[in-house]
Enzyme design. Structure first.
Site, PDB file in Angstrom:
ATOM      1  CE  LYS A  81      10.811   1.940  -2.983  1.00 44.99           C
ATOM      2  NZ  LYS A  81      10.420   0.776  -3.829  1.00 44.99           N
ATOM      3  CB  SER A 156      13.627  -0.088  -5.848  1.00 46.67           C
ATOM      4  OG  SER A 156      12.250  -0.243  -5.582  1.00 46.67           O
ATOM      5  CB  SER A 180      10.833  -3.034  -5.479  1.00 45.40           C
ATOM      6  OG  SER A 180      11.559  -2.765  -6.650  1.00 45.40           O
TER       7      SER A 180
END
Lengths: 501, 105, 501
Positions: A81, A156, A180
């Protein structure tokens, strides 16, 4: 390579590389080709670090050639990420603010994956600074759900979830502040785990909510996730993260053991919550039956204060975010807007134009909630509510080994379908409480929705620092779902099967 | 009591985020809606409930040894400065803090 | 303006101090392992933590916590076992995160005190009526300490283009983060001080205490110890406090005294002319011997403080505090008392020697070597040692013995000490080699006296007119004539005989 990447999980790749069935470089090259072939449609990656990947893979192969230990994740490609640092890559948090930010150090979680032999493939898209549930707030691109490219991947950590679901990489790292990891895993039909707070170091992960953030892995199977967890906690507590703990555990040990007699808590009001779509409710019902078929016993539990978790979260999260994002002033790093005469103006306009709308909303909400006089009305009570929610969990876990609950109220929605921030916030209802209490939780695909055809997931939550037990139940659920023919195990999204090697 | 535009202007100025007039309106609407969402926080009797600032149980007294660069984290000056928009020599550079006008000083 | 003495007859000054001390004795910064150094090139002792880079996390320095506990024990504070760090927010680029990590309402050390002995000229600043004084005008007063808390220092900024490096008129500022994150302890007194001399003595005593603890070099000049003063005045007998003015840029004991004295007189003048004192921060200008306005405070700053979630709280075990206690050296007051009791030193000498750890060590080691000459060692330590740079205890011991045995005079001792300064030479050998033995030959000395008297008709007449003090001058002349070799007591005796004949 003998098999395409589509059919290999992390466990099989690591085993194959260790045995010499194929080399780490071959695997990395295959992953790069797959990314090349698929990512134009998925947009999971913001950056692919091909050179770094091949260099790391060559080192793994050299270790093997020298007869040295290649590590439990030998040659396994993984995605990161883009809020985690890796020297040699930019770390943008999908924000204009950090568009050109070069990592100056490597996050402990990334370091540990590489130390275990894994190959970093690149950085994945996300909601800007992790504020969001769809990855739409990225300043750079729209990541698509591999199961239906007209739908959001969740967020996210949407890029990481989508990269795994599309078969671009078998493993990816995400961070979870209010769901997330779990929610995008749910939307993309992969396994996503948020370990107990403190199990995985946060050093090198750009902070959103320091007391809520936790790093965890995505994989197509529970075993792959357990394997990644082993690497993430290897070496124990990180001396660079004061909140990290020693949890050196072999998450693979006993993973496939029977769950006969284990108690799974179920809270009726959540399983039939008014916000749940019918297909999700059906999926959960199936999941419960599957667990019972595997020998687990369902017991009724209560979490009396869980309704206030969203409110507590939207106090604590923004407050912590406000101070964590204060450092982005354009002085030491980050976007600086030229042409302002004073420092204060320069800072205010750099922040105005460097941050997207949601990042600004959360910071201002936090700045308001921490103001003197307001603090006592919201921040302090929110932390008191946290005490109540934590106590609720403790009481519940006296009666069960894990709790089953929904992950998201619906399957992945279409782009633009949900735009009101308040409605978006409300969709975090089922995931937020374990960030508040800090206990581990995991999202496991349990089937495809009757109405949308999109993946449905169940969420399991365990007691703090008993993530191993939770994983065993997750594995049983996954096995049962496969045996019951509800969903193929470790599948990638159908539209992306067979593209690339 | 709902936040006014002036309140929001004050918060934004404190948080160093410049807002245009339109943005100020939107932000005002957003903040008031968000605060409404937070109401449940105040729905319980919280007398005698200790706050949990740290979700880490009994973890306490975490301290490190006083050993220079024990983990090799120190950065060379080039690394330190490489992400800065403006530098001079070995230092980070910012514009005038109070505002520089010709003829000042 | 009226003089301080005049003002303090009508007005009472209420003074509080905030004293920041860098823990310069440590090897690393407060929350990272960067080297502590004041003298390196800019931005060379920096890392992601002290540069506030995204993703970096703080870990507290154990030795810093030990140092503050020792500081608390030395100032009679209650050590708070349960405490934590807070984030204090303000946007200013000298604080890399745009918040300072500091402490909240509960600091490591609370509610202490220091007892001051105010003597000599300084004691006259306080009108006798306000406190019980001894016959010689001296008095003791106990000053309460509110708290001592742990925090981190800010970066150093250089303002370019303004006058004297000041911020006003500067076109740009350059930032060096070497100082950012240096462990800093801040002591806050209650407003118990009533005269500039008391404030100066408090600061001096605190410095001596911290020097004895060995936690800091306490250099006011280099800024490792910094003091802000708050002062207000009220009519004698009034209870209500006046408007408080904060004073900055105090970098010597003299500045502290003079700035407070000036400010008290300034405020008195303002009030006596019917004006009002404004709540403001003023800057002491030593060159102009006055304070000037830095900024006017309208409302209290809102720092939006809350417990730092990156730093687990403290619950210091008893053993930790006991370890700190065991490491405490003898403090200046105790040392002074011991010198008076064991060696028979006078209070003034004992106080002087005990105040500085290096001086005290030299004295004690020299006493041990010199055997039974503690008074002469004290005399040499106090009166001769300050004039040289680096002498060894054995040299001081040996010189003291030489004086005691009348082998050399005190004046010769001064010369010998200068010769052996910075060497390991034996003073006895120097004395032998240079033939510096004290002159004891009666005829030589009598000749010297006669020679002096031959040119001192005026002094002889004065003596005979009853001005006996003039003999001191004549002894000095004799010493000069003998090049320091004569014993002044002898000269005195012979002179007296001659003059009274």
């Amino acid at each position: 390579m003998m098999y395409g990447l589509d059919h290999l999980g992390a466990v099989q790749i690591a085993r194959g590389v260790a045995k010499g069935d194929f080399s780490a470089v071959e695997v990395a090259e295959a992953s790069l080709e797959v990314i090349e072939a698929k990512d134009g449609d998925v947009c999971a990656f913001l950056q692919v670090c091909a050179e770094l990947a091949l260099k790391t893979a060559r080192e793994t192969d050299a270790r093997r050639a020298a007869g040295k230990n290649v590590g439990p994740l030998a040659g396994v490609p993984f995605a990161i990420k883009d809020n985690m640092h890796l020297v040699g890559t930019r770390t943008t948090c999908a924000s204009r603010m950090l568009e050109h930010y070069e990592s100056t150090f490597t996050a402990t979680c990334v370091r540990r994956m590489i130390d275990a032999g894994a190959t970093p493939m690149g950085k994945t898209n996300m909601d800007e600074f992790a504020f969001g549930s769809t990855t739409e707030s990225s300043a750079f691109c729209k990541t698509r759900n591999p199961w239906d490219v007209e739908r959001v991947p969740g967020g996210s950590s949407g890029g990481s979830a989508a990269a795994v679901a599309a078969g671009e990489v078998p493993l990816a790292l995400g961070s979870d502040t209010g769901g997330s990891i779990r929610q995008p895993a749910c939307f993309c039909g992969v396994v996503g785990m948020k370990p107990t707070y403190g199990a995985v170091s946060r050093y090198g992960v750009v902070a959103f909510g320091s007391s809520l953030d936790q790093v965890g892995p995505f994989g197509r199977s529970v075993s792959d996730v357990a394997l990644a967890m082993n690497a993430l906690v290897a070496g124990g507590k990180d001396p660079l993260d004061a909140t990290s703990r020693d949890v050196e555990t072999n998450y693979l040990a006993g993973l496939d053991d029977s769950v006969e007699g284990m108690r799974v808590g179920i809270m009726g009001s959540l399983m039939t919550h008014q916000s749940l779509s019918p297909e999700v409710m059906l999926g959960l019902k199936d999941a419960c039956s599957v667990l019972e078929d595997q020998g687990a016993r369902l017991v009724e539990i209560e979490l009396p204060h869980i309704d206030s978790a969203i409110a507590a979260y939207y106090v604590i999260g923004p407050c912590e975010a406000f101070s964590n994002l204060a450092r982005f002033d354009g002085v030491r790093f980050g976007y600086r807007e030229p042409g302002h005469a004073t420092l204060a103006e320069q800072t205010a306009w750099s922040r105005a134009h460097g941050f997207g709308a949601e990042a600004k909303r959360r910071q201002l909400l936090g700045a308001y909630l921490l103001a003197s006089g307001v603090y006592d009305k919201y921040y302090y009570p929110a932390q008191q509510v946290r005490t109540l929610i934590t106590a609720d969990y403790q009481a519940a876990f006296d009666r069960c080994d894990a709790i089953i609950l929904p992950c998201a109220p619906t399957t992945a929605w279409r782009f633009g379908e949900v735009s009101d921030p308040a409605r978006m916030y409300a969709s975090d209802l089922f995931t937020i409480s374990s960030n508040i209490a800090g206990n581990g939780s995991i999202s496991v695909p349990v089937g495809l929705g009757r109405d949308t055809g999109m993946p449905v997931a169940a969420q399991l939550q365990g007691p703090t620092f008993q993530d191993q037990k939770m994983l065993r139940l997750a594995r049983a659920l996954e096995r049962g779902v496969h045996e019951a023919g509800l969903m193929k195990a470790a599948a990638i999204a159908p539209a992306f099967v067979g593209r690339g090697r | 009591m709902a936040l006014t535009r002036d309140d929001v202007r004050g918060i934004a100025s404190y948080a160093r985020i410049a807002l245009t007039e339109d943005e100020l309106d939107e932000m005002c609407t957003y903040l008031n809606a968000a605060i409404e969402l937070l109401a449940p926080i105040r729905a319980y009797d919280l007398t005698d409930v200790e706050p949990t600032f740290y979700p880490m149980g009994e973890l306490a007294n975490v301290m490190a040894a006083d050993e220079p660069d024990e983990y090799g984290c120190m950065l060379g000056v080039e690394e330190a400065l490489k992400n800065a928009a403006s530098t001079r020599g070995r230092a980070f550079r910012v514009p005038s803090i109070l505002g520089f006008k010709e003829g000042d000083g | 303006m009226k003089s301080l003495a005049e003002v303090l007859c009508d007005w009472e000054a209420v003074i509080g101090l905030e004293i920041h001390t860098e823990l310069t004795a440590l090897k690393t910064k407060m929350f990272c392992n960067c080297r502590l150094s004041h003298h390196d090139e800019p931005n060379t002792n920096v890392c992601p933590v002290c540069l506030g880079m995204p993703g970096a996390l703080p870990v507290p320095n154990r030795e810093a916590i030990k140092s503050i506990v020792m500081a608390g024990l030395a100032t009679n504070c209650k050590i708070q076992k349960r405490t934590c760090f807070y984030r204090k927010h303000y946007f200013y680029p000298d604080m890399a995160k745009n918040y300072q990590t500091t402490q909240g309402p509960v600091a490591f050390c609370m509610n202490g005190r220091l007892v001051l002995e105010v003597t000599g000229e300084g004691a006259t600043e306080r009108p006798d009526s306000t406190i019980g004084k001894d016959d010689d005008g001296s008095y003791t007063v106990s000053i309460r300490i509110k708290r001592i808390h742990m925090e981190e220092d800010a970066a150093k900024m250089v303002h370019v283009g303004g006058k004297e490096g000041r911020i006003g008129g500067a076109s740009e500022s350059l930032i060096d983060y070497n100082r950012c994150g240096i462990p800093l302890i801040e002591l806050v007194t209650d407003p118990d001080l009533r005269t500039p001399e008391e404030a100066r003595l408090f600061m001096e005593k605190l410095r001596q205490t911290f020097l004895a603890l060995g936690i800091s070099d306490c250099s006011l000049e280099h800024g490792s110890m910094r003091c802000d003063g708050n002062v207000s005045i009220r009519r004698r007998g009034d209870v209500e406090l006046g408007t408080k003015v904060e004073m900055k840029n105090i970098n010597s004991f003299k500045s502290l005294h003079d700035a407070l004295a000036y400010e008290i007189c300034r405020q008195a003048q303002v009030l006596e002319e019917g004006g009002a004192v404004l709540q403001e921060t003023r800057h002491w200008e030593p060159s102009g011997r006055r304070t000037t306005v830095m900024r006017t405070k309208e409302a209290a700053d809102d720092y939006r403080m809350y417990p730092d979630p990156d730093l687990p709280p403290f619950n210091l075990p008893d053993e930790f505090i006991e370890q700190c206690r065991a490491r405490m050296p003898e403090l200046p007051d105790a040392k002074r008392n011991r010198y008076m009791k064991s060696y028979g030193l006078r209070r003034r000498e004992a106080t002087y020697i005990a105040a500085d750890p290096k001086t005290a060590r030299l004295f004690e080691e020299a006493v041990a070597l010199a055997g039974d000459a503690p008074l002469m060692v004290a005399n040499v330590t106090m009166n001769l040692v300050p004039a040289v740079r680096n002498v060894q205890p054995f040299q001081v011991a040996s010189i003291s013995q030489l004086i005691c045995s009348d082998a050399i005079t005190f004046a010769q001792a001064r010369e010998v000490l200068q010769i052996v300064d910075g060497t390991t030479d034996d003073p006895r050998q120097v004395v032998d080699e240079r033939g510096m033995r004290q002159c004891t030959d009666a005829i030589t000395m009598a000749n010297a006296v006669d020679a002096v008297l031959a040119h001192s008709k005026k002094q002889i007449n004065q003596y005979q007119d009853g001005n006996k003090k003039v003999i001191g001058y004549l002894i000095g002349q004799c010493m000069k004539a003998s090049q320091g070799a004569g014993n002044p007591k002898y000269f005195g005796k012979i002179l007296k005989e001659r003059l009274e004949r």
